[in-house]
Design an enzyme around this catalytic site. Structure first.
Site: not given
Ligand code: PEP
Ligand code: MG
Length: 754
Positions: A366, A679
């Site tokens: 974190h 994303c």
């Molecule tokens: C991903 O898994 O690509 C994502 C955007 O979510 P996180 O990185 O928060 O798991």
């Protein structure tokens, strides 16, 4: 103690007198060795100091040839003295010359001495030199004598650490205590920071080593231990833990150690040799640290860390009011810590904080997430960083390469200074692109959004000129909090986000907890494979109260505005149906109670589980949009843990299997006329982003720092040409140049900055 004259307490008292005398450093050392030899009835007493070049130089001796002082130098690990230094452990031998490590230095004349006792001169667990006594007779030094010599060595450690001996050294052969340290760890947050060390947990500096009244010191020690034990009990009783990150098992371990008889016994023994209570704690702690450094078993290491932490607390208890108060953060501060809670990082004055060095920390921890959000260059997994660094030391954090340079040589410092200036210039160039839309040379508009999750991320929207927030990770608020955020707090954050976005689209992702995202105040489940376990939407559907509170807060916050929300880790269309029903129920509830509703609610799904790749049509009939979470999708496609450094980067995402999968999502979105975003971190790297655009993606959500580089790439790109290069490579793979190499060559030929 057998043979000792006056015992260690008398010796310590006399040493204190010598330390206070206004004599030269060499005279002081010479007097000290004479005193120790006399006190221990040893014919020889010598001090070796560890030099920057890792060799050990004889700095003073009683008994060996005086001509050997500053002349005899042992290579790293050479001889018995080298062995004591490298093992950081006492060596007690009745017949030294028969030991395989014995190394004969004729100039010292030591061949006539048979017994040997060497102890490391330690400070905060780091070896600074070796103190040796020798006798002609074959004798084994008693436990008490070993203890006494170790205690005496603390005085020498302080003398070396104070820098007093540097005047005796030749250039390039200075004592290692102030040596430059270059260490490689994990790059946790990009950027480069130049500045000066600030210790997160200021080391307790023991100034007063020698006690006048041992009984009084014993009482102080016992009282401090009692207070420490009581404070741990209180922490254990406190609901929800008093400090974020201190999990119950750590506290249980603390309690166990605090009641450990061996630990207390060792400290009491050290007091009985004439040390003050705090010096006794330090003495025992130094041993613990030295053992910690030799320990390879991660579990035992962790326990030794706990013990070290506990000793720190005990020392603070003993010295409490004597310790200097934490000043304001100086300019260009680089904070060095064993570990840190995200809340503690947020407490620092951001305008003065240039970097962070942690002994622990992982990419998904974190504190690393917050450091990235704050743009604080951070490296983790730097062993002993907090012990090696002294407050005010010059230090460089390279968050790109994952390196720390402590007390760097001039050359390194100027090279980094140049890097920082270059970076600043590049940042200016990116800043100049801020108000330009990302349109390619052949007029393709690409939307560039940012990933965010904390209030500190919000200014990035205006700073980067991004088109919106493509992924708002709502779990971060939960992860940095000490207790579960209440509805009002959630609502407050979501409102602040929508206000900051000022009409630009924001996509909120519902709570993505579980797996590597652990909430400090929720008991972690013991799961064999947490990444494949009870996480994200699975938790939300099984604990609908938690999800419904969040949905209600989101719907409230977006009253009179548009709301976009999406669910993480959806594996089957039924999960989406159930989740959407929860949204509808909340909408009905709000409507019935006369609340103002959002103007429009769009509900999307993250594509992170490979099974969804084969259910795209069904999903797109239901969802308003899809967003590919490539971090998870790629980890599951290759079955390679994204958080495990050994396997995370083993497979190239720019390879046909991944690119074909990503293309199928983009194609399906187009066929259903539904927007698709990507994303994951993939989109934050210009070369990868170029490939995504060539696959058909027109919405990329990236880290705020990546907006500039990705936009610069888009502005220089001819999308049609890139498509032509990439398309044939997705067909049957032939031997030859990889997709990565081909795209790199294409970018170089066409002048696209990647
Ligand atoms: C991903 O898994 O690509 C994502 C955007 O979510 P996180 O990185 O928060 O798991
Ligand atoms: Mg994910």
């Amino acid at each position: 103690m057998r043979g000792a004259l006056g015992g260690p307490r008398v010796l310590l008292r006399r040493l204190r007198e010598v330390m206070a005398e206004p004599v030269s450093a060499q005279d002081r050392l010479d007097k000290i060795v004479v005193m120790i030899a006399a006190n221990m009835v040893a014919e020889v007493c010598s001090v070796y100091v560890l030099r920057v070049d890792a060799s050990l130089e004889l700095y003073a001796t009683e008994g060996l040839s005086r001509d050997a002082v500053h002349m005899t130098v042992l290579g790293a690990g050479e001889g018995l003295v080298g062995l004591v230094a490298s093992e950081a452990q006492a060596l007690n031998l009745p017949n030294a010359q028969s030991h395989p490590a014995f190394s004969y230095k004729p100039e010292t004349g030591e061949e006539i001495y048979n017994s040997f006792l060497g102890v490391p001169i330690l400070r905060a667990g780091i070896t600074l030199g070796v103190l040796v006594v020798q006798n002609r007779a074959h004798r084994t030094y008693s436990e008490e004598e070993v203890e006494a010599l170790q205690t005496t060595s603390m005085v020498l450690a302080e003398m070396i650490a104070s820098g007093e001996l540097s005047s005796l050294a030749r250039p390039g052969a200075e004592p290692a205590v102030r040596r430059a340290v270059q260490a490689k760890g994990l790059a946790l947050a990009e950027g480069i920071g130049l500045g000066h060390v600030v210790l997160h947990e200021p080391r307790v500096v023991v100034k007063n080593f020698i006690a006048d009244d041992a009984q009084k010191e014993l009482k102080r020690l016992d009282q401090a231990v009692d207070t420490l034990r009581a404070s741990i009990d209180v922490m254990l009783e406190e609901e929800g833990m008093s400090r974020a990150g201190e999990h119950r098992d750590v506290l249980e371990a603390y309690r166990m150690f605090a009641h450990d008889r061996g630990w207390l016994h060792k400290m009491r023994e050290a007091v009985m040799t004439g040390l003050t209570a705090e010096a006794a704690v330090e003495r025992v702690q130094s041993d613990t640290r030295a053992r910690m450094q030799r320990q390879t078993d991660p579990y035992l290491r962790e326990r030794l860390h706990d013990l070290d932490d506990l000793a720190n607390r005990l020392q603070r208890e003993l010295m409490g009011a004597d310790q200097p108060k934490r000043d304001e953060l100086p300019e260009n501060a680089i904070v060095v810590a064993r570990n840190m809670s995200p809340a503690a990082l947020l407490d620092f004055d951001r305008s003065r904080l240039r970097g962070l060095v942690l002994e622990e920390g992982a990419a998904t921890s974190h504190v690393a997430i917050v450091a990235r959000a704050l743009g604080v260059a951070t490296v983790g997994q730097i062993e002993n960083a907090a012990s090696l660094a002294d407050p005010g030391d010059p230090i460089i954090v390279d968050g790109d390469a994952g390196e720390m340079h402590l007390r760097p040589p001039v050359g390194i410092e100027s090279a980094y200074g140049e890097k920082v200036r270059l970076r600043a210039r590049r940042q200016e160039q990116y800043a100049a692109l801020r108000d330009k839309p990302a349109i390619s040379k052949d007029r393709q508009r690409v939307q560039l959004l940012i990933n965010a999750g904390l209030v500190v991320d919000l200014p990035h929207l205006a700073e980067t000129g991004a088109d919106g927030i493509g992924l708002f990770r709502t779990e971060l608020q939960f992860m940095v909090a000490a207790t579960l955020p209440r509805t009002g707090e959630q609502l407050g954050l979501y409102r602040a986000v929508l206000d900051a976005a000022d009409g630009k689209p924001v996509t909120f992702r519902t709570l993505d907890i579980g797996g590597d995202k652990v909430l400090p105040y929720m008991r972690a489940l013991e799961e064999e494979n947490p990444a494949l376990g009870w996480r994200a939407i699975r938790v939300g559907l099984d604990r609908p109260a938690l999800l419904r509170i969040q949905l209600r807060a989101l719907l409230h916050a977006a009253a009179g505005r548009d709301l976009r929300l999406m669910f993480p880790m959806v594996s089957a269309v039924e999960e989406f149906d159930r989740a959407r029903k929860l949204v509808e129920r909340e909408l009905t509830h709000l409507r019935r109670h006369g609340h103002k509703l959002p103007d429009k609610v769009q509900i999307g799904v993250m594509v992170e589980v490979p099974a969804l790749l084969f259910a795209l049509d069904e999903m797109l009939e239901r969802a308003d949009f899809l967003s590919v979470g490539s971090n998870d999708l790629v980890q599951f496609m290759f079955a390679a843990d994204r958080g495990n450094a050994r396997v995370a980067d083993r497979f190239d995402a720019l390879s046909p299997p991944v690119l074909r999968a990503l293309k199928s999502v983009a194609d399906a979105g187009r066929a259903h006329d539904k927007p698709i975003t990507l994303c994951g971190e993939l989109a934050s790297r210009p070369l990868e982003a170029m490939a995504l655009i060539a696959l058909g993606y027109r919405k990329l959500s990236v880290s705020a720092a990546a907006i500039g580089p990705v936009k610069a790439m888009v502005l220089g790109l001819d999308v049609g040409a890139a498509e032509k290069v990439l398309a044939p490579m997705l067909e049957v793979q032939k031997n030859g140049r990889s997709i990565r190499e081909t795209l790199q060559a294409f970018a170089a030929e066409t002048g696209v900055p990647v």
